[in-house]
Design an enzyme around this catalytic site. Sequence first.
Site, PDB file in Angstrom:
ATOM      1  N   ASP A  37       0.878 -12.813  -3.684  1.00 31.67           N
ATOM      2  CA  ASP A  37       0.171 -11.456  -3.920  1.00 31.67           C
ATOM      3  C   ASP A  37       0.932 -10.467  -4.119  1.00 31.67           C
ATOM      4  O   ASP A  37       2.275 -10.602  -4.136  1.00 31.67           O
ATOM      5  CB  ASP A  37      -1.044 -11.153  -2.982  1.00 31.67           C
ATOM      6  CG  ASP A  37      -0.549 -10.697  -1.515  1.00 31.67           C
ATOM      7  OD1 ASP A  37       0.574 -10.408  -1.404  1.00 31.67           O
ATOM      8  OD2 ASP A  37      -1.258 -10.825  -0.654  1.00 31.67           O
ATOM      9  N   LYS A  59      -3.842  -8.261  -5.732  1.00 30.66           N
ATOM     10  CA  LYS A  59      -4.743  -7.045  -5.874  1.00 30.66           C
ATOM     11  C   LYS A  59      -4.197  -6.068  -6.254  1.00 30.66           C
ATOM     12  O   LYS A  59      -3.384  -5.380  -5.520  1.00 30.66           O
ATOM     13  CB  LYS A  59      -5.458  -7.087  -4.629  1.00 30.66           C
ATOM     14  CG  LYS A  59      -6.169  -8.301  -4.029  1.00 30.66           C
ATOM     15  CD  LYS A  59      -6.753  -8.109  -2.753  1.00 30.66           C
ATOM     16  CE  LYS A  59      -7.189  -9.670  -2.241  1.00 30.66           C
ATOM     17  NZ  LYS A  59      -7.557  -9.717  -0.803  1.00 30.66           N
ATOM     18  N   MET A 172      -4.743   0.492   5.048  1.00 31.85           N
ATOM     19  CA  MET A 172      -5.210   0.893   3.643  1.00 31.85           C
ATOM     20  C   MET A 172      -6.390   2.271   4.260  1.00 31.85           C
ATOM     21  O   MET A 172      -7.395   2.225   3.657  1.00 31.85           O
ATOM     22  CB  MET A 172      -6.439  -0.200   3.496  1.00 31.85           C
ATOM     23  CG  MET A 172      -5.876  -1.403   3.462  1.00 31.85           C
ATOM     24  SD  MET A 172      -6.914  -2.724   3.305  1.00 31.85           S
ATOM     25  CE  MET A 172      -7.216  -3.143   5.069  1.00 31.85           C
TER      26      MET A 172
HETATM   27  N1  SAH Z   1      -1.937  -8.582   5.969  1.00 32.24           N
HETATM   28  C1  SAH Z   1      -1.132  -7.341   5.528  1.00 32.24           C
HETATM   29  C2  SAH Z   1      -2.108  -6.117   5.404  1.00 32.24           C
HETATM   30  C3  SAH Z   1      -2.821  -6.332   4.172  1.00 32.24           C
HETATM   31  S1  SAH Z   1      -3.884  -5.212   4.024  1.00 32.24           S
HETATM   32  C4  SAH Z   1      -0.287  -7.051   6.845  1.00 32.24           C
HETATM   33  O1  SAH Z   1      -0.296  -7.766   7.727  1.00 32.24           O
HETATM   34  O2  SAH Z   1       0.681  -6.357   6.909  1.00 32.24           O
HETATM   35  C5  SAH Z   1      -2.876  -4.134   2.886  1.00 32.24           C
HETATM   36  C6  SAH Z   1      -2.505  -2.694   3.474  1.00 32.24           C
HETATM   37  O3  SAH Z   1      -1.365  -3.163   4.464  1.00 32.24           O
HETATM   38  C7  SAH Z   1      -1.992  -1.637   2.356  1.00 32.24           C
HETATM   39  O4  SAH Z   1      -3.058  -0.960   2.131  1.00 32.24           O
HETATM   40  C8  SAH Z   1      -0.851  -0.987   3.542  1.00 32.24           C
HETATM   41  O5  SAH Z   1      -1.784  -0.106   4.343  1.00 32.24           O
HETATM   42  C9  SAH Z   1      -0.706  -2.051   4.349  1.00 32.24           C
HETATM   43  N2  SAH Z   1       0.922  -2.322   3.915  1.00 32.24           N
HETATM   44  C10 SAH Z   1       1.292  -3.692   3.703  1.00 32.24           C
HETATM   45  N3  SAH Z   1       2.518  -3.611   3.305  1.00 32.24           N
HETATM   46  C11 SAH Z   1       2.955  -2.490   3.273  1.00 32.24           C
HETATM   47  C12 SAH Z   1       4.297  -1.946   2.961  1.00 32.24           C
HETATM   48  N4  SAH Z   1       5.209  -2.645   2.626  1.00 32.24           N
HETATM   49  N5  SAH Z   1       4.411  -0.463   3.246  1.00 32.24           N
HETATM   50  C13 SAH Z   1       3.498   0.101   3.740  1.00 32.24           C
HETATM   51  N6  SAH Z   1       2.236  -0.267   3.933  1.00 32.24           N
HETATM   52  C14 SAH Z   1       1.978  -1.585   3.719  1.00 32.24           C
END
Ligand code: SAH
Length: 488
Positions: A37, A59, A172
Amino acid sequence: MDKKGKVYIMGAGPGDAELLTLKGKRAIEEADCVVYDRLINNRILNYARKDAEMIYLGKGNTEGGLIQDEINETIVKKALEGKVVARVKGGDPFVFGRGGEEIQALFENGIEFEEIPGITSSISVPAYAGIPVTHRGMARSFHVFTGHTMADGDWHNFEAIAKLDGTLVFLMGIKNLPIIVGDLIKNGKDSKTPVAIIEKGATADQRVTVGTLENIIELSQEKKIVPPAITIIGEVVNLRDTFKWFETTQLFGKKVLVTRDRRQAGEFSNKIEKMGGVAIELPFINIESTLDKLDREQLKRYSALLFNSPNGVREFMNKVEDIRDIAHLKIGAVGSKTKELLEGYKIKADFIPEEYLVDRLAEESIKYTNPGDRILIITSDISPCDVDKFNSIYNRNFDKIVAYKTKRIIRDKKEVLSNLKKVEIVTFLSSSTVDAFMASIENDLEAVKDIKFASIGPVTSDTMRKYGLNVDFEAKVYDVNGIIEAIK
Ligand code: SAH
């Protein structure tokens, strides 16, 4: 017998490619098919086998997407075809990663699976901003929320949340930031509570905005904050002043195009990323072996063996049958990397010219040999290695073996230009990469006018100038470290 498929539902960590786990790396290496993704660092895809099928199902908007059904169908379909599938997700699969839904789909179809946890952005992105989610005497808990409302409008119990003493982390949470902040204040959270929003954490584009509940909405509008971003609320945010480290690394924010061949690109990219930069790999050459067999009898007739590149060492040593066949030879090498590689074979080079050029190598070899001696140079098809010239200057018999071929890769101009949009610096480690790069962009100098160019040394720089490119940085020591020093 039908091969049975299997799916790894695995997390890749946040933006920094090195935050992948060893187990995750193994799963990608094993996979016949990789489904990935948007939130992952694409560099980790290099661990995939060359023949693996790569499927991007990202997405576009990280704050809720609609393609989950398509993802479920794809991994089920591929596994039923008997494939090992690595379903690679940003962060951790079970932290708002919908890993559970994917497992349900696999379970319903009787497909074997494993879940490989990843480092979730909810703790690592704050860490890359210098913010610990807990801290002795300051925060004894942390709480992770989605900032996204469910389709049926379910919303968190903010009356309870506002009373929590621990650190609040929202994923998010950008679209609904005004609601989150409003609900916290309305339910009694101190409006002076520190807040940090970290966009694109653990990447070269990381941007951190710090404020308080009172002013963060205004700040986020001013700075046009966009997802993916993490919102972190609590006293721990203040620790960033002292704990900040990532943005202070030497190459932080520098985005560099690596043009060398795929096999050697990784080492260079790792060095760039270790210093906080980002490496985007787009090879313009491919190294192909051209050495079938070494004539053992012939090797006996030489007095010295010269290597002018690490690839030469690799190809030659692959073909050596008995290491004693070269025991009588004086050995010379160009470059520290070539020397290191020889040491890997327990060979100590007798000489390494100060200037990393094959002409210097030939010159130096005179000190180690006698008039009339035969000297063998291991080189590539395009290296400026002129044995006739050496034979006429020096009282020796130089021969060369072309151990590998450097094949230029001419790429689609559009592909190159889209990669150039992502970088500020392009690096050239050989003239052939310059040739292939310029051919790919059809010598369009206008398209690269905002790019800075770095060169590994004078030979490559001359080629660059010949095409009308600027040489913004030139390595003083003609190797990978030298070029990084020059950029720094
Ligand atoms: N499974 C992922 C989260 C997925 S939901 C985890 O454990 O990190 C997607 C959200 O994750 C984004 O909208 C943001 O809030 C956060 N996110 C993921 N990677 C990020 C990054 N490199 N920097 C900032 N926010 C991040």
